[in-house]
Design a protein around this motif. Structure first.
Motif: not given
Length: 539
Positions: A196, A198, A200, A239, A241, A495
């Motif tokens: 995963w 992510f 930021q 966030s 994903y 994303w």
């Protein structure tokens, strides 16, 4: 009813008032190290100043290897770096260097090119012939291309190309390259794809191949839209994903494994199979193990080699022009006790398979003519092939009818046949006497001898094979087709981050990038726009 407040638009004051202190405390790459330097002189009464302290700010974290070296040098665990032999460290690096070398793409391409070249050579050089054949055809007195003699074929084992050490070594090397590439490249890619990931910061997301911003939107609504279109969606705070088509990341691993299966099965076929051929007249038997012969050092006999084969009947079909169109063999398989365990009528491209053995219909012939002479018989006359050119065959036999002439030649009647339909007869002087069909039972008198053609007995040509590598090769090719198809699928990643009331979106795909941009625009247009509190009150 009062409108609900939008939590995305609520702002909270930061507890850090100073911008520089805020940036310093939120830096992810901040590391502080204290160096204490203390000096003590034995017997000295002079007081030294306080130990010096140094504060060092690193822009990045030290590597794991550097940390381990520092731990060893500092004496952690009671081991020093000097106690580790340099040879041992070199030995530990050898596997990594070997994997890197084997996983080199140019090397793998060169290996496949060499294998293809040797396979092409095997189609030019006759395989499985005797030493006398090669010494006569590729003699040293008349070398091919001025240098190519029988030594270039026999010594390297090119007379059995697919079991030669050079060819098998190339297959092993290519298999090692495929496994090294899988271990060093494909497996790490799969692990990264499954993670995963992510992002930021909005700046990082905007650097993707596709990026866009959605004002007055919610990242949760975007996640719901993506989930409805087959994406796996993960949320962590502000966030998001999402990915789709992870199977395409596994496809290269499957392709490599399929190629290894094909090479392993081919090697087993070349070095561990049995082959043989036989021509059997109708009504006779033979034992499978008497026909099959090993062709490699891995050949291992099967229990089914003790099976007995009985040819019940052989017959043919014909075109309207009289030419042979297809031929059949009705055969039975018998066990030790003479009991029939299987029976089938085989033909070209329709073999019999039993206990790891395959029996193919490959050829035909005429073994005997059954005739009656002057009312006596019937009895069989053996038939021999006289001429063969392509599909054209000619068989003949001779029936003595009297004493030999002054030159010593035996007088008699000659019979010729191209197939099982008709027999052409010639008298003692070699003149044409007539044609008879075996099924007609019509007599013909030649030089005072009355002859009836009762039947023409055919013989079947069979090829027998026991190949343990065939199932492995078929499995490998099936897996290769499946994984190649899966590899054509695309792997998409999305994303997003909630930046106030705006959602910043970035995405990428490994193939079909133009269509992917259109697809993402359609998906983003479906994300609902949030209505602010003031707009809701005004409305």
């Amino acid at each position: 009813m009062s409108p609900s407040l939008n939590p995305l638009r609520t702002k909270f004051p930061s507890p850090l008032k100073s911008p520089s202190l805020y940036n310093l405390c939120n830096s992810r790459n901040l590391h502080i190290r204290l160096h204490l330097q203390i000096r003590c002189n034995q017997g000295s009464t002079q007081q030294k100043p306080n130990p010096k302290k140094k504060i060092v700010l690193f822009g990045a974290a030290p590597s794991v290897l550097e940390q381990k070296d520092r731990q060893v040098n500092s004496g952690d665990g009671g081991t020093t770096s000097s106690s580790t032999p340099s040879m041992w460290r070199f030995v530990k690096r050898v596997p990594k260097r070997a994997l890197t070398l084997l996983a080199n793409l140019p090397l793998a391409i060169a290996e496949m090119g060499a294998i293809a070249a040797f396979m092409a050579l095997a189609t030019i050089v006759e395989q499985g012939e005797s030493l006398e054949f090669y010494t006569s055809k590729y003699s040293e007195e008349n070398p091919v291309l001025g240098f190519f003699t029988w030594k270039w074929i026999v010594y390297p084992g090119f007379d059995h190309m697919f079991t030669s050490p050079i060819f098998l070594g190339l297959l092993v090397l290519l298999g090692a390259s495929l496994m090294a590439c899988t271990y060093t490249t494909q497996l790490p890619l799969v692990k990264v794809s499954r993670r995963w990931s992510f992002l930021q910061s909005s700046e990082t997301i905007r650097k993707q191949e596709f990026s866009d911003s959605l004002p007055c939107a919610s990242v949760q609504d975007l996640g719901a839209i993506l989930m409805g279109h087959g994406y796996e969606v993960f949320l962590k705070g502000p966030s998001l994903y999402a990915f789709k088509g992870l199977a395409s990341r596994f496809a290269p691993i499957g392709v490599h494994l399929a190629m290894i299966l094909i090479m392993a099965g081919s090697t087993l076929s070349a070095a561990g199979s049995f082959k043989g051929s036989i021509t059997v007249p109708q009504g006779l038997n033979f034992v499978v193990g008497d026909v099959l012969a090993p062709i490699g050092f891995l050949s291992n006999p099967l229990d089914s080699f003790n099976t007995e084969v009985h040819v019940n009947r052989f017959f043919m079909d014909y075109y309207e022009t009289g030419e042979v169109s297809q031929f059949y063999s009705d055969i039975s398989l018998l066990n030790f006790e003479g009991k029939e365990v299987m029976r089938k009528t085989i033909r070209v491209n329709d073999p019999l398979r039993y206990g790891g053995i395959t029996i193919y219909q490959t050829d035909w012939g005429i073994s005997a003519l059954q005739i009656s002479k002057n009312g006596e018989g019937p009895f069989n006359l053996a038939v021999a092939p006289l001429q063969r050119s392509g599909d054209f065959k000619l068989f003949g036999t001779f029936l003595p009818t009297g004493e030999s002439d002054s030159s010593g030649k035996v007088k008699g009647i000659s019979m010729l046949a191209r197939d099982l339909q008709s027999i052409v007869l010639y008298d003692e002087e070699g003149k044409f006497a007539g044609v008879r069909r075996p099924s007609s039972k019509l007599p013909i008198e030649i030089n005072g001898t009355k002859i009836v053609i009762e039947d023409a007995i055919g013989s079947t040509g069979l090829d027998l094979k026991a190949d343990p590598g065939v199932p492995i090769v078929y499995t490998g090719f099936g897996a290769l087709m499946l994984t190649t198809t899966i590899s054509l699928l695309s792997h998409s990643q999305v994303w997003a981050i909630q930046d106030g009331s705006t959602v910043v979106v970035g995405a990428k795909r490994n193939r079909g990038k133009i269509e992917f941009s259109k697809e993402m625009n359609v998906l983003l247009n479906k994300v609902p726009e949030l209505v602010s509190t003031n707009d809701a009150i005004d409305s």
